[in-house]
Design an enzyme around this catalytic site. Structure first.
Site, PDB file in Angstrom:
ATOM      1  N   GLY A 193       0.775  -1.240   0.000  1.00  0.00           N
ATOM      2  CA  GLY A 193       0.000   0.000   0.000  1.00  0.00           C
ATOM      3  C   GLY A 193       0.800   1.280   0.000  1.00  0.00           C
ATOM      4  O   GLY A 193       0.328   2.300   0.505  1.00  0.00           O
ATOM      5  N   SER A 194       1.995   1.262  -0.626  1.00  0.00           N
ATOM      6  CA  SER A 194       2.767   2.512  -0.622  1.00  0.00           C
ATOM      7  C   SER A 194       2.105   3.569  -1.513  1.00  0.00           C
ATOM      8  O   SER A 194       2.138   4.760  -1.190  1.00  0.00           O
ATOM      9  CB  SER A 194       4.219   2.266  -1.022  1.00  0.00           C
ATOM     10  OG  SER A 194       4.328   1.980  -2.389  1.00  0.00           O
ATOM     11  N   LEU A 201      -4.589  -7.199  -7.085  1.00  0.00           N
ATOM     12  CA  LEU A 201      -4.175  -8.243  -8.034  1.00  0.00           C
ATOM     13  C   LEU A 201      -5.309  -9.021  -8.705  1.00  0.00           C
ATOM     14  O   LEU A 201      -5.069  -9.744  -9.661  1.00  0.00           O
ATOM     15  CB  LEU A 201      -3.210  -9.214  -7.348  1.00  0.00           C
ATOM     16  CG  LEU A 201      -1.871  -8.587  -6.944  1.00  0.00           C
ATOM     17  CD1 LEU A 201      -0.999  -9.600  -6.218  1.00  0.00           C
ATOM     18  CD2 LEU A 201      -1.128  -8.041  -8.151  1.00  0.00           C
ATOM     19  N   LEU A 204      -8.505  -9.645 -11.102  1.00  0.00           N
ATOM     20  CA  LEU A 204      -9.128  -9.065 -12.287  1.00  0.00           C
ATOM     21  C   LEU A 204     -10.518  -8.532 -11.901  1.00  0.00           C
ATOM     22  O   LEU A 204     -11.273  -9.213 -11.212  1.00  0.00           O
ATOM     23  CB  LEU A 204      -9.254 -10.161 -13.348  1.00  0.00           C
ATOM     24  CG  LEU A 204      -9.591  -9.728 -14.758  1.00  0.00           C
ATOM     25  CD1 LEU A 204      -8.475  -8.853 -15.342  1.00  0.00           C
ATOM     26  CD2 LEU A 204      -9.794 -10.950 -15.653  1.00  0.00           C
ATOM     27  N   ILE A 205     -10.822  -7.330 -12.352  1.00  0.00           N
ATOM     28  CA  ILE A 205     -12.103  -6.701 -11.968  1.00  0.00           C
ATOM     29  C   ILE A 205     -13.244  -7.344 -12.780  1.00  0.00           C
ATOM     30  O   ILE A 205     -13.181  -7.400 -14.006  1.00  0.00           O
ATOM     31  CB  ILE A 205     -12.041  -5.170 -12.219  1.00  0.00           C
ATOM     32  CG1 ILE A 205     -10.875  -4.544 -11.429  1.00  0.00           C
ATOM     33  CG2 ILE A 205     -13.359  -4.484 -11.866  1.00  0.00           C
ATOM     34  CD1 ILE A 205     -10.936  -4.681  -9.921  1.00  0.00           C
ATOM     35  N   HIS A 231       0.195   0.871 -13.719  1.00  0.00           N
ATOM     36  CA  HIS A 231       1.033  -0.280 -14.056  1.00  0.00           C
ATOM     37  C   HIS A 231       2.491   0.181 -14.080  1.00  0.00           C
ATOM     38  O   HIS A 231       2.791   1.225 -14.652  1.00  0.00           O
ATOM     39  CB  HIS A 231       0.610  -0.846 -15.417  1.00  0.00           C
ATOM     40  CG  HIS A 231       1.305  -2.124 -15.728  1.00  0.00           C
ATOM     41  ND1 HIS A 231       0.957  -3.313 -15.134  1.00  0.00           N
ATOM     42  CD2 HIS A 231       2.367  -2.387 -16.533  1.00  0.00           C
ATOM     43  CE1 HIS A 231       1.769  -4.266 -15.567  1.00  0.00           C
ATOM     44  NE2 HIS A 231       2.622  -3.736 -16.416  1.00  0.00           N
ATOM     45  N   ASP A 281      -4.648  -4.814 -17.893  1.00  0.00           N
ATOM     46  CA  ASP A 281      -3.757  -3.789 -18.467  1.00  0.00           C
ATOM     47  C   ASP A 281      -4.053  -3.361 -19.898  1.00  0.00           C
ATOM     48  O   ASP A 281      -3.141  -2.947 -20.624  1.00  0.00           O
ATOM     49  CB  ASP A 281      -2.281  -4.263 -18.396  1.00  0.00           C
ATOM     50  CG  ASP A 281      -1.870  -4.666 -16.984  1.00  0.00           C
ATOM     51  OD1 ASP A 281      -2.334  -4.016 -16.038  1.00  0.00           O
ATOM     52  OD2 ASP A 281      -1.104  -5.635 -16.840  1.00  0.00           O
TER      53      ASP A 281
HETATM   54  C1  GRF Z   1       2.852  -0.846  -7.825  1.00  0.00           C
HETATM   55  O1  GRF Z   1       4.076  -1.083  -8.417  1.00  0.00           O
HETATM   56  C2  GRF Z   1       1.786  -0.664  -8.884  1.00  0.00           C
HETATM   57  O2  GRF Z   1       2.269  -0.161 -10.085  1.00  0.00           O
HETATM   58  C3  GRF Z   1       1.281  -2.043  -9.104  1.00  0.00           C
HETATM   59  O3  GRF Z   1       1.378  -2.681  -7.856  1.00  0.00           O
HETATM   60  C4  GRF Z   1       2.358  -2.051  -7.054  1.00  0.00           C
HETATM   61  C5  GRF Z   1       1.719  -1.692  -5.763  1.00  0.00           C
HETATM   62  O4  GRF Z   1       2.646  -1.238  -4.809  1.00  0.00           O
HETATM   63  N1  GRF Z   1      -0.026  -2.013  -9.717  1.00  0.00           N
HETATM   64  P1  GRF Z   1       2.133  -0.638  -3.436  1.00  0.00           P
HETATM   65  O5  GRF Z   1       1.298  -1.704  -2.753  1.00  0.00           O
HETATM   66  O6  GRF Z   1       1.337   0.584  -3.737  1.00  0.00           O
HETATM   67  O7  GRF Z   1       3.375  -0.312  -2.661  1.00  0.00           O
END
Ligand code: GRF
Length: 190
Positions: free
Chosen positions: A13-14, A86, A88-89, A105, A146
């Protein structure tokens, strides 16, 4: 007019943290909900710290019921922001929120996208191909991984000596800087 965001995240969740930081104190945008598919995702701690309601979903509810779409509607969510989510919606959610689901992405789509292209896999592939540039792509979400309409791209130079981890680090910096700005622009233009 107040806009309400729901962030969907599966992991550390960064990006969610940067989005929260960016909109803190913004009277027009509210991060109203955090949704995860993992009950031990770090993003849930973040939700708790920021006093944001959070929900953890099972695959069954996510794919076989309209409970989530109904909940998001009842919470008056304007935009769903995927940040490392992760799964798929499902089409039901896409139909309920047309052009209102955003993803980021960590590569320059359409290259290095698709089912298993997430996390370090993406950067390993970029390194293996000796790409001179990589970056981020922010796009609308459709029924496939994507492939939705691209709204924003930003690239950087890959130094030949970089490891996949170093590429990941550089790309993540771009994500943190630009994802909140693109969300902001999208919400305020709408
Ligand atoms: C990020 O690299 C984003 O591009 C991808 O998943 C990663 C999530 O990282 N979709 P974080 O959980 O936000 O740190």
């Amino acid at each position: 007019m107040l806009r309400r965001i729901a962030i969907f995240a599966s992991g550390r969740g960064s990006n969610a943290a940067k989005i929260l930081e960016y909109f803190e104190g913004d009277s027009e945008v509210d991060v109203a909900l955090i949704v995860s598919n993992k009950n031990n995702a770090k993003v849930l701690d973040l939700a708790f710290e920021h006093k944001i309601p959070s929900r953890v979903l099972s695959k069954k509810v996510f794919y076989n019921s309209d409970a989530l779409a109904k909940h998001l509607k009842s919470q008056k969510i304007d935009l769903i922001v995927l940040a490392g989510f992760l799964w798929l919606i499902p089409p039901t959610l896409i139909e309920a929120f047309p052009d209102k689901i955003l993803n980021i992405h960590p590569a320059l789509l359409p290259k290095y996208g698709g089912k298993n292209m997430y996390g370090i896999n993406v950067h390993k592939a970029v390194r293996r191909a000796k790409e001179k540039r990589t970056g981020i792509t922010i796009h609308l979400v459709d029924e496939k991984y994507d492939t939705g309409k691209i709204l924003f791209k930003k690239s950087l130079t890959v130094k030949p000596e970089w490891t996949a981890e170093q590429i990941a680090e550089a790309v993540l910096k771009l994500e943190h800087k630009f994802y909140p700005q693109v969300i902001d622009k999208l919400l305020k233009e709408a």
